[in-house]
Design a protein around this motif. Structure first.
Motif, PDB file in Angstrom:
ATOM      1  N   ALA A 265      38.169 -30.948  -5.713  1.00 55.43           N
ATOM      2  CA  ALA A 265      37.434 -29.698  -5.922  1.00 55.43           C
ATOM      3  C   ALA A 265      37.094 -29.124  -4.553  1.00 55.43           C
ATOM      4  N   LEU A 266      36.990 -27.821  -4.465  1.00 54.65           N
ATOM      5  CA  LEU A 266      36.722 -27.174  -3.189  1.00 54.65           C
ATOM      6  C   LEU A 266      35.271 -27.359  -2.759  1.00 54.65           C
ATOM      7  N   ASN A 267      35.075 -27.442  -1.450  1.00 56.21           N
ATOM      8  CA  ASN A 267      33.741 -27.558  -0.866  1.00 56.21           C
ATOM      9  C   ASN A 267      33.189 -26.161  -0.613  1.00 56.21           C
ATOM     10  N   GLY A 268      32.348 -25.687  -1.523  1.00 58.47           N
ATOM     11  CA  GLY A 268      31.796 -24.357  -1.393  1.00 58.47           C
ATOM     12  C   GLY A 268      30.829 -24.183  -0.249  1.00 58.47           C
ATOM     13  N   ARG A 269      30.413 -25.278   0.374  1.00 56.14           N
ATOM     14  CA  ARG A 269      29.509 -25.192   1.523  1.00 56.14           C
ATOM     15  C   ARG A 269      30.275 -25.049   2.852  1.00 56.14           C
ATOM     16  N   ASP A 270      31.584 -25.180   2.818  1.00 60.57           N
ATOM     17  CA  ASP A 270      32.371 -25.107   4.047  1.00 60.57           C
ATOM     18  C   ASP A 270      32.611 -23.639   4.401  1.00 60.57           C
ATOM     19  N   GLN A 271      31.919 -23.160   5.404  1.00 56.02           N
ATOM     20  CA  GLN A 271      32.012 -21.744   5.761  1.00 56.02           C
ATOM     21  C   GLN A 271      33.415 -21.372   6.208  1.00 56.02           C
TER      22      GLN A 271
ATOM     23  N   LEU B 126      35.338 -20.647   3.103  1.00 61.49           N
ATOM     24  CA  LEU B 126      34.968 -19.346   2.552  1.00 61.49           C
ATOM     25  C   LEU B 126      35.577 -18.215   3.383  1.00 61.49           C
ATOM     26  N   ASN B 127      35.585 -18.385   4.693  1.00 54.57           N
ATOM     27  CA  ASN B 127      36.183 -17.367   5.560  1.00 54.57           C
ATOM     28  C   ASN B 127      37.678 -17.227   5.277  1.00 54.57           C
ATOM     29  N   TRP B 128      38.347 -18.366   4.995  1.00 51.62           N
ATOM     30  CA  TRP B 128      39.775 -18.306   4.683  1.00 51.62           C
ATOM     31  C   TRP B 128      40.010 -17.535   3.391  1.00 51.62           C
ATOM     32  N   ILE B 129      39.172 -17.754   2.394  1.00 54.33           N
ATOM     33  CA  ILE B 129      39.303 -17.001   1.140  1.00 54.33           C
ATOM     34  C   ILE B 129      39.171 -15.506   1.409  1.00 54.33           C
ATOM     35  N   THR B 130      38.221 -15.158   2.277  1.00 51.23           N
ATOM     36  CA  THR B 130      38.050 -13.756   2.653  1.00 51.23           C
ATOM     37  C   THR B 130      39.276 -13.223   3.382  1.00 51.23           C
ATOM     38  N   ASP B 131      39.688 -13.932   4.427  1.00 50.49           N
ATOM     39  CA  ASP B 131      40.739 -13.429   5.311  1.00 50.49           C
ATOM     40  C   ASP B 131      42.121 -13.435   4.651  1.00 50.49           C
ATOM     41  N   SER B 132      42.368 -14.357   3.735  1.00 54.19           N
ATOM     42  CA  SER B 132      43.674 -14.453   3.091  1.00 54.19           C
ATOM     43  C   SER B 132      43.952 -13.264   2.177  1.00 54.19           C
ATOM     44  N   GLN B 133      42.889 -12.623   1.699  1.00 55.59           N
ATOM     45  CA  GLN B 133      42.984 -11.517   0.746  1.00 55.59           C
ATOM     46  C   GLN B 133      43.677 -11.941  -0.558  1.00 55.59           C
ATOM     47  N   LEU B 134      43.490 -13.207  -0.927  1.00 58.42           N
ATOM     48  CA  LEU B 134      43.961 -13.639  -2.242  1.00 58.42           C
ATOM     49  C   LEU B 134      43.243 -12.838  -3.317  1.00 58.42           C
TER      50      LEU B 134
ATOM     51  N   VAL C  15      36.168 -25.035 -10.208  1.00 63.05           N
ATOM     52  CA  VAL C  15      36.895 -24.699  -8.985  1.00 63.05           C
ATOM     53  C   VAL C  15      36.267 -25.423  -7.797  1.00 63.05           C
ATOM     54  N   GLU C  16      34.967 -25.250  -7.606  1.00 63.88           N
ATOM     55  CA  GLU C  16      34.270 -25.901  -6.503  1.00 63.88           C
ATOM     56  C   GLU C  16      33.615 -27.200  -6.963  1.00 63.88           C
ATOM     57  N   HIS C  17      33.345 -28.072  -5.995  1.00 61.84           N
ATOM     58  CA  HIS C  17      32.648 -29.328  -6.261  1.00 61.84           C
ATOM     59  C   HIS C  17      31.226 -29.023  -6.728  1.00 61.84           C
ATOM     60  N   TYR C  18      30.843 -29.641  -7.855  1.00 62.15           N
ATOM     61  CA  TYR C  18      29.498 -29.441  -8.391  1.00 62.15           C
ATOM     62  C   TYR C  18      28.913 -30.784  -8.792  1.00 62.15           C
TER      63      TYR C  18
ATOM     64  N   CYS D 224      16.903 -22.850   1.306  1.00 65.77           N
ATOM     65  CA  CYS D 224      17.260 -22.173   0.059  1.00 65.77           C
ATOM     66  C   CYS D 224      18.667 -21.594   0.164  1.00 65.77           C
ATOM     67  N   CYS D 225      19.420 -21.769  -0.867  1.00 71.47           N
ATOM     68  CA  CYS D 225      20.804 -21.300  -0.847  1.00 71.47           C
ATOM     69  C   CYS D 225      21.316 -21.235  -2.279  1.00 71.47           C
ATOM     70  N   ALA D 226      22.567 -20.832  -2.449  1.00 74.37           N
ATOM     71  CA  ALA D 226      23.171 -20.752  -3.775  1.00 74.37           C
ATOM     72  C   ALA D 226      23.491 -22.142  -4.298  1.00 74.37           C
ATOM     73  N   THR D 227      23.243 -22.352  -5.583  1.00 73.91           N
ATOM     74  CA  THR D 227      23.643 -23.598  -6.236  1.00 73.91           C
ATOM     75  C   THR D 227      25.161 -23.684  -6.338  1.00 73.91           C
ATOM     76  N   LEU D 228      25.805 -22.540  -6.547  1.00 72.37           N
ATOM     77  CA  LEU D 228      27.261 -22.447  -6.653  1.00 72.37           C
ATOM     78  C   LEU D 228      27.770 -21.532  -5.531  1.00 72.37           C
ATOM     79  N   PRO D 229      27.862 -22.046  -4.313  1.00 71.68           N
ATOM     80  CA  PRO D 229      28.168 -21.182  -3.164  1.00 71.68           C
ATOM     81  C   PRO D 229      29.537 -20.520  -3.225  1.00 71.68           C
ATOM     82  N   LEU D 230      30.546 -21.203  -3.767  1.00 66.96           N
ATOM     83  CA  LEU D 230      31.868 -20.590  -3.865  1.00 66.96           C
ATOM     84  C   LEU D 230      31.859 -19.474  -4.912  1.00 66.96           C
TER      85      LEU D 230
END
Length: 351
Positions: free
Chosen positions: A251-257, A260-268, A278-281, A289-295
Motif C-alpha cells: 500500500a502507498l505511504n501517504g505520509r511520504d511527501q 505525493l509530489n510525484w503524483i502531482t508532477d506526473s499528471q496522472l 490505495v494508501e496504507h491505513y 494535527c494532520c489528515a488521517t488519510l493523507p493520500l
C-alpha cells in the motif's frame, strides 16, 4: 456560485481553478481524445479482462463496519414477489414468465470509485484565518455536499422509504461517469516484487519498481497498482480473514511527501488499486494535527484525482508481465448516479 466567490486561498500545490472556476472533474479533464488514441494503440490481441470483483465481496463487514454486502430482492407485482411470475390478462395465463428485482447497495462496498465529494478537508478557503469544511475546488460542506443531521435519516432505509437524504449537488460521481473514463492504463505490479508481504511503498521504492519494470507514466495516464489484495479476497470466497488482510500486500505511504509530489508532477489522471484504500491505513505516525488519510486528501481534495479501490487486477497483471507489457486500454466508468459520493465500477481492460 463561481470559483472566485467560493475561495480566496487555494491549498498549496492544488489544481483548484486550473480547469475552470466551476470545474467538477479535476484531472479527468486530461483524458483527451489523444489519450484515448494512445489507449486504443495498446490493443494488439483484442483480449478483454474484467477488472471488477463480484460485488458481494469482500463478504461481511469486517473491512468496514459501516458497509455491508448488497441485498438483492424481487420487486412487487401487486401483493406477490415479481419472480418467475406468469403474466395473466383477462384471467388467461399467457406464455410470458417475468422476473424483476432491486438492490440495496453500499456504493463503496466492493470494486469502487471515490468521487471528489468523498473526502474534503478543514481549510481556510475564505482567507479569514478560519478553516471551513471544503472539498475540491472550494465546494462547500453543507451547501454543495449535503446530508441529514438525524441518524434516523441515514443508514439502510426502511421498507417504503423512498427519500434521498444525502446528495452532492456538486462533485457527484456522475461527473466522472459523463467523461466515460476511457484511455491508457499503466500497471505498476508491486505483487511481482513483494508478493503478499505488507510493504509500505514510498517514493524511493516506487521509483525502483518502475525502473526495474521499465514503466513510464505520462500526463493523462490512468495508473493501476497491483498488490494481490483483491486476489486474496477472491480466494477467501466471502469469508475474509481480517488479520491476514490487514497485514498483507503493498500500500502507498501517504505520509511520504516525495510520493505525493510525484503524483502531482506526473499528471496522472486517476490512481486505482486492488487493495482496500490505495494508501496504507492507518497512516504512518505523524507529529501534530494532520489528515488521517493523507493520500486521499492530496488526491481528492487538492488535485481532483479520483481514487479507485479493490479493482481485480491479478489476471491482467499476470498477462502483462508474461508478455513484457505494462500498458493497455482501460474503460472504467462509475455508475451515472447523480449526487453519489462513490460508485461501483465494472471496469474492462483490453490488451
Amino acid at each position: 456560485m463561481s470559483g472566485s466567490k467560493r475561495w480566496v486561498n487555494r491549498p498549496e500545490g492544488s489544481t483548484w481553478g486550473d480547469f475552470g472556476p466551476d470545474d467538477q472533474r479535476g484531472r479527468i479533464n486530461l483524458l483527451t481524445p489523444a489519450k484515448l488514441k494512445q489507449g486504443i494503440a495498446e490493443v494488439k490481441e483484442f483480449q478483454p479482462f474484467c477488472l471488477s470483483l463480484p460485488l458481494d465481496l469482500p463478504g461481511g463487514n469486517l473491512l468496514n463496519p459501516r458497509r455491508f454486502p448488497p441485498v438483492i430482492r424481487p420487486t412487487l407485482r401487486g401483493d406477490r414477489p415479481n419472480m418467475n411470475y406468469g403474466l395473466f390478462r383477462d384471467n388467461e395465463l399467457h406464455t410470458d414468465v417475468i422476473s424483476d428485482d432491486l438492490v440495496v447497495m453500499h456504493l463503496q462496498y466492493s470494486t469502487q470509485w471515490d468521487s471528489l465529494a468523498h473526502v474534503g478537508s478543514r481549510f481556510d478557503a475564505n482567507g479569514d484565518g478560519i478553516a471551513e469544511s471544503v472539498y475540491y475546488n472550494g465546494y462547500r460542506a453543507g451547501d454543495d455536499i449535503q446530508g441529514p443531521t438525524d441518524a434516523k435519516d441515514a443508514g439502510v432505509p426502511q421498507p417504503g422509504d423512498q427519500r434521498s437524504t444525502s446528495n452532492a449537488t456538486a462533485l457527484g460521481i456522475q461527473n466522472m461517469a459523463e467523461s466515460c473514463v476511457q484511455g491508457r492504463g499503466v500497471m505498476l505490479d508491486f505483487h511481482a516484487h513483494f508478493g503478499n508481504k505488507r510493504e509500505i511503498i514510498g517514493y524511493d521504492t516506487l521509483m525502483r519498481v518502475m525502473e526495474k519494470d521499465k514503466v513510464v507514466v505520462e500526463p493523462g495516464d490512468m495508473v493501476c497498482l497491483h498488490t494481490g489484495f483483491a486476489q486474496m479476497l477472491m480466494d477467501m470466497k466471502g469469508k475474509p480473514d481480517l488479520h491476514t488482510l490487514e497485514t498483507s500486500c503493498a500500500a502507498l505511504n501517504g505520509r511520504d511527501q516525495k510520493l505525493l509530489n510525484w503524483i502531482t508532477d506526473s499528471q496522472l489522471v486517476v490512481l486505482m488499486a486492488d487493495n482496500y484504500a490505495v494508501e496504507h491505513y492507518p497512516a504512518v505516525d505523524h507529529v501534530g494535527c494532520c489528515a488521517t488519510l493523507p493520500l486521499h486528501e492530496h488526491c481528492l481534495f487538492k488535485l481532483g484525482v479520483h481514487l479507485g479501490e479493490m479493482f481485480y487486477l491479478t489476471p491482467l497483471a499476470k498477462w502483462l508481465r508474461e508478455h513484457g507489457r505494462n500498458r493497455f486500454l482501460l474503460t472504467a466508468p462509475p455508475l451515472r448516479l447523480p449526487g453519489a459520493v462513490g460508485s461501483p465500477s465494472t471496469a474492462v481492460a483490453t490488451v
